[in-house]
Write a protein that holds these residues in place. Structure first.
Motif, PDB file in Angstrom:
ATOM      1  N   ARG A  47      41.667  48.872 -27.403  1.00  0.00           N
ATOM      2  CA  ARG A  47      41.062  50.179 -27.100  1.00  0.00           C
ATOM      3  C   ARG A  47      39.679  50.335 -27.726  1.00  0.00           C
ATOM      4  O   ARG A  47      38.949  51.252 -27.379  1.00  0.00           O
ATOM      5  CB  ARG A  47      41.948  51.307 -27.630  1.00  0.00           C
ATOM      6  CG  ARG A  47      43.234  51.502 -26.904  1.00  0.00           C
ATOM      7  CD  ARG A  47      43.919  52.791 -27.335  1.00  0.00           C
ATOM      8  NE  ARG A  47      44.104  52.887 -28.765  1.00  0.00           N
ATOM      9  CZ  ARG A  47      45.215  52.576 -29.426  1.00  0.00           C
ATOM     10  NH1 ARG A  47      46.255  52.124 -28.768  1.00  0.00           N
ATOM     11  NH2 ARG A  47      45.292  52.704 -30.736  1.00  0.00           N
ATOM     12  N   SER A  48      39.338  49.488 -28.667  1.00  0.00           N
ATOM     13  CA  SER A  48      38.102  49.644 -29.423  1.00  0.00           C
ATOM     14  C   SER A  48      36.872  49.371 -28.573  1.00  0.00           C
ATOM     15  O   SER A  48      36.904  48.590 -27.635  1.00  0.00           O
ATOM     16  CB  SER A  48      38.097  48.701 -30.628  1.00  0.00           C
ATOM     17  OG  SER A  48      39.106  49.062 -31.517  1.00  0.00           O
ATOM     18  N   ASN A  49      35.819  50.033 -28.950  1.00  0.00           N
ATOM     19  CA  ASN A  49      34.530  49.842 -28.304  1.00  0.00           C
ATOM     20  C   ASN A  49      33.586  49.258 -29.349  1.00  0.00           C
ATOM     21  O   ASN A  49      32.908  49.991 -30.059  1.00  0.00           O
ATOM     22  CB  ASN A  49      34.004  51.171 -27.760  1.00  0.00           C
ATOM     23  CG  ASN A  49      32.750  50.980 -26.954  1.00  0.00           C
ATOM     24  OD1 ASN A  49      32.176  49.901 -26.905  1.00  0.00           O
ATOM     25  ND2 ASN A  49      32.300  52.038 -26.328  1.00  0.00           N
ATOM     26  N   PHE A  50      33.557  47.941 -29.449  1.00  0.00           N
ATOM     27  CA  PHE A  50      32.777  47.281 -30.475  1.00  0.00           C
ATOM     28  C   PHE A  50      31.273  47.467 -30.282  1.00  0.00           C
ATOM     29  O   PHE A  50      30.501  47.219 -31.184  1.00  0.00           O
ATOM     30  CB  PHE A  50      33.119  45.791 -30.528  1.00  0.00           C
ATOM     31  CG  PHE A  50      34.509  45.529 -30.997  1.00  0.00           C
ATOM     32  CD1 PHE A  50      34.827  45.618 -32.334  1.00  0.00           C
ATOM     33  CD2 PHE A  50      35.511  45.207 -30.102  1.00  0.00           C
ATOM     34  CE1 PHE A  50      36.120  45.381 -32.787  1.00  0.00           C
ATOM     35  CE2 PHE A  50      36.809  44.957 -30.536  1.00  0.00           C
ATOM     36  CZ  PHE A  50      37.110  45.054 -31.876  1.00  0.00           C
ATOM     37  N   GLU A  51      30.857  47.910 -29.116  1.00  0.00           N
ATOM     38  CA  GLU A  51      29.438  48.078 -28.852  1.00  0.00           C
ATOM     39  C   GLU A  51      28.900  49.405 -29.379  1.00  0.00           C
ATOM     40  O   GLU A  51      27.704  49.577 -29.503  1.00  0.00           O
ATOM     41  CB  GLU A  51      29.178  47.944 -27.357  1.00  0.00           C
ATOM     42  CG  GLU A  51      29.466  46.537 -26.872  1.00  0.00           C
ATOM     43  CD  GLU A  51      29.732  46.453 -25.387  1.00  0.00           C
ATOM     44  OE1 GLU A  51      29.519  47.440 -24.675  1.00  0.00           O
ATOM     45  OE2 GLU A  51      30.166  45.379 -24.945  1.00  0.00           O
ATOM     46  N   VAL A  52      29.793  50.339 -29.680  1.00  0.00           N
ATOM     47  CA  VAL A  52      29.379  51.633 -30.228  1.00  0.00           C
ATOM     48  C   VAL A  52      29.635  51.595 -31.730  1.00  0.00           C
ATOM     49  O   VAL A  52      30.765  51.352 -32.151  1.00  0.00           O
ATOM     50  CB  VAL A  52      30.189  52.785 -29.577  1.00  0.00           C
ATOM     51  CG1 VAL A  52      29.842  54.113 -30.223  1.00  0.00           C
ATOM     52  CG2 VAL A  52      29.966  52.815 -28.087  1.00  0.00           C
ATOM     53  N   PRO A  53      28.608  51.824 -32.534  1.00  0.00           N
ATOM     54  CA  PRO A  53      28.828  51.753 -33.978  1.00  0.00           C
ATOM     55  C   PRO A  53      29.746  52.876 -34.465  1.00  0.00           C
ATOM     56  O   PRO A  53      29.761  53.977 -33.917  1.00  0.00           O
ATOM     57  CB  PRO A  53      27.436  51.895 -34.572  1.00  0.00           C
ATOM     58  CG  PRO A  53      26.579  52.426 -33.489  1.00  0.00           C
ATOM     59  CD  PRO A  53      27.237  52.108 -32.182  1.00  0.00           C
ATOM     60  N   SER A  54      30.498  52.571 -35.496  1.00  0.00           N
ATOM     61  CA  SER A  54      31.353  53.560 -36.131  1.00  0.00           C
ATOM     62  C   SER A  54      30.546  54.384 -37.126  1.00  0.00           C
ATOM     63  O   SER A  54      29.490  53.957 -37.593  1.00  0.00           O
ATOM     64  CB  SER A  54      32.490  52.876 -36.881  1.00  0.00           C
ATOM     65  OG  SER A  54      33.349  52.220 -35.996  1.00  0.00           O
ATOM     66  N   LEU A  55      31.079  55.537 -37.458  1.00  0.00           N
ATOM     67  CA  LEU A  55      30.474  56.354 -38.501  1.00  0.00           C
ATOM     68  C   LEU A  55      30.917  55.835 -39.867  1.00  0.00           C
ATOM     69  O   LEU A  55      31.992  55.253 -40.003  1.00  0.00           O
ATOM     70  CB  LEU A  55      30.915  57.809 -38.350  1.00  0.00           C
ATOM     71  CG  LEU A  55      30.531  58.515 -37.053  1.00  0.00           C
ATOM     72  CD1 LEU A  55      31.093  59.940 -37.047  1.00  0.00           C
ATOM     73  CD2 LEU A  55      29.034  58.526 -36.863  1.00  0.00           C
ATOM     74  N   ALA A  56      30.091  56.049 -40.881  1.00  0.00           N
ATOM     75  CA  ALA A  56      30.446  55.670 -42.248  1.00  0.00           C
ATOM     76  C   ALA A  56      31.250  56.778 -42.918  1.00  0.00           C
ATOM     77  O   ALA A  56      32.023  56.523 -43.838  1.00  0.00           O
ATOM     78  CB  ALA A  56      29.193  55.368 -43.063  1.00  0.00           C
ATOM     79  N   GLN A  57      31.055  58.026 -42.451  1.00  0.00           N
ATOM     80  CA  GLN A  57      31.802  59.159 -42.971  1.00  0.00           C
ATOM     81  C   GLN A  57      32.529  59.867 -41.835  1.00  0.00           C
ATOM     82  O   GLN A  57      32.016  59.980 -40.722  1.00  0.00           O
ATOM     83  CB  GLN A  57      30.885  60.164 -43.668  1.00  0.00           C
ATOM     84  CG  GLN A  57      30.685  59.875 -45.134  1.00  0.00           C
ATOM     85  CD  GLN A  57      29.305  59.322 -45.390  1.00  0.00           C
ATOM     86  OE1 GLN A  57      28.416  59.488 -44.571  1.00  0.00           O
ATOM     87  NE2 GLN A  57      29.128  58.657 -46.501  1.00  0.00           N
ATOM     88  N   CYS A  58      33.704  60.359 -42.155  1.00  0.00           N
ATOM     89  CA  CYS A  58      34.563  61.039 -41.193  1.00  0.00           C
ATOM     90  C   CYS A  58      33.874  62.300 -40.670  1.00  0.00           C
ATOM     91  O   CYS A  58      33.306  63.074 -41.443  1.00  0.00           O
ATOM     92  CB  CYS A  58      35.884  61.407 -41.875  1.00  0.00           C
ATOM     93  SG  CYS A  58      37.006  62.366 -40.859  1.00  0.00           S
ATOM     94  N   GLU A  59      33.934  62.497 -39.365  1.00  0.00           N
ATOM     95  CA  GLU A  59      33.296  63.673 -38.774  1.00  0.00           C
ATOM     96  C   GLU A  59      34.039  64.964 -39.116  1.00  0.00           C
ATOM     97  O   GLU A  59      33.480  66.046 -38.975  1.00  0.00           O
ATOM     98  CB  GLU A  59      33.177  63.519 -37.258  1.00  0.00           C
ATOM     99  CG  GLU A  59      34.488  63.555 -36.510  1.00  0.00           C
ATOM    100  CD  GLU A  59      34.315  63.375 -35.008  1.00  0.00           C
ATOM    101  OE1 GLU A  59      33.199  63.080 -34.551  1.00  0.00           O
ATOM    102  OE2 GLU A  59      35.318  63.539 -34.297  1.00  0.00           O
ATOM    103  N   ASP A  60      35.280  64.865 -39.573  1.00  0.00           N
ATOM    104  CA  ASP A  60      36.044  66.066 -39.904  1.00  0.00           C
ATOM    105  C   ASP A  60      35.970  66.426 -41.388  1.00  0.00           C
ATOM    106  O   ASP A  60      35.754  67.588 -41.731  1.00  0.00           O
ATOM    107  CB  ASP A  60      37.513  65.890 -39.499  1.00  0.00           C
ATOM    108  CG  ASP A  60      37.694  65.826 -37.990  1.00  0.00           C
ATOM    109  OD1 ASP A  60      36.779  66.247 -37.245  1.00  0.00           O
ATOM    110  OD2 ASP A  60      38.745  65.337 -37.544  1.00  0.00           O
TER     111      ASP A  60
END
Length: 69
Positions: free
Chosen positions: A26-39
């Motif tokens: 399910r992962s989208n390796f092309e979109v970077p992840s955030l370093a901090q949680c958005e919540d």
């Protein structure tokens, strides 16, 4: 002969591997992840960020999924 604890441990390991494989699909390796949680603004571990497209820490993502988004 394996005892109940050995069988439980093997089952847990197999379930974890299936969950990780499902997440990788399910992962989208092309979109970077955030370093901090958005919540909660808590740090997202690098191992979790590696999946790509991650925007929440494990605790917040669990709550998000638990309550049906």
């Amino acid at each position: 002969m394996p005892d109940d604890l050995d069988r439980a441990s093997a089952l847990e390991q197999a379930q974890r591997q299936r969950a990780l494989q499902a997440q990788r699909q399910r992962s989208n390796f092309e979109v970077p992840s955030l370093a901090q949680c958005e919540d909660c603004n808590g740090d997202i571990p690098e191992a979790r960020q590696a999946f790509g497209g991650v925007t929440r820490c494990v605790v917040c993502q669990t709550e998000f999924e638990k309550w049906g988004r």
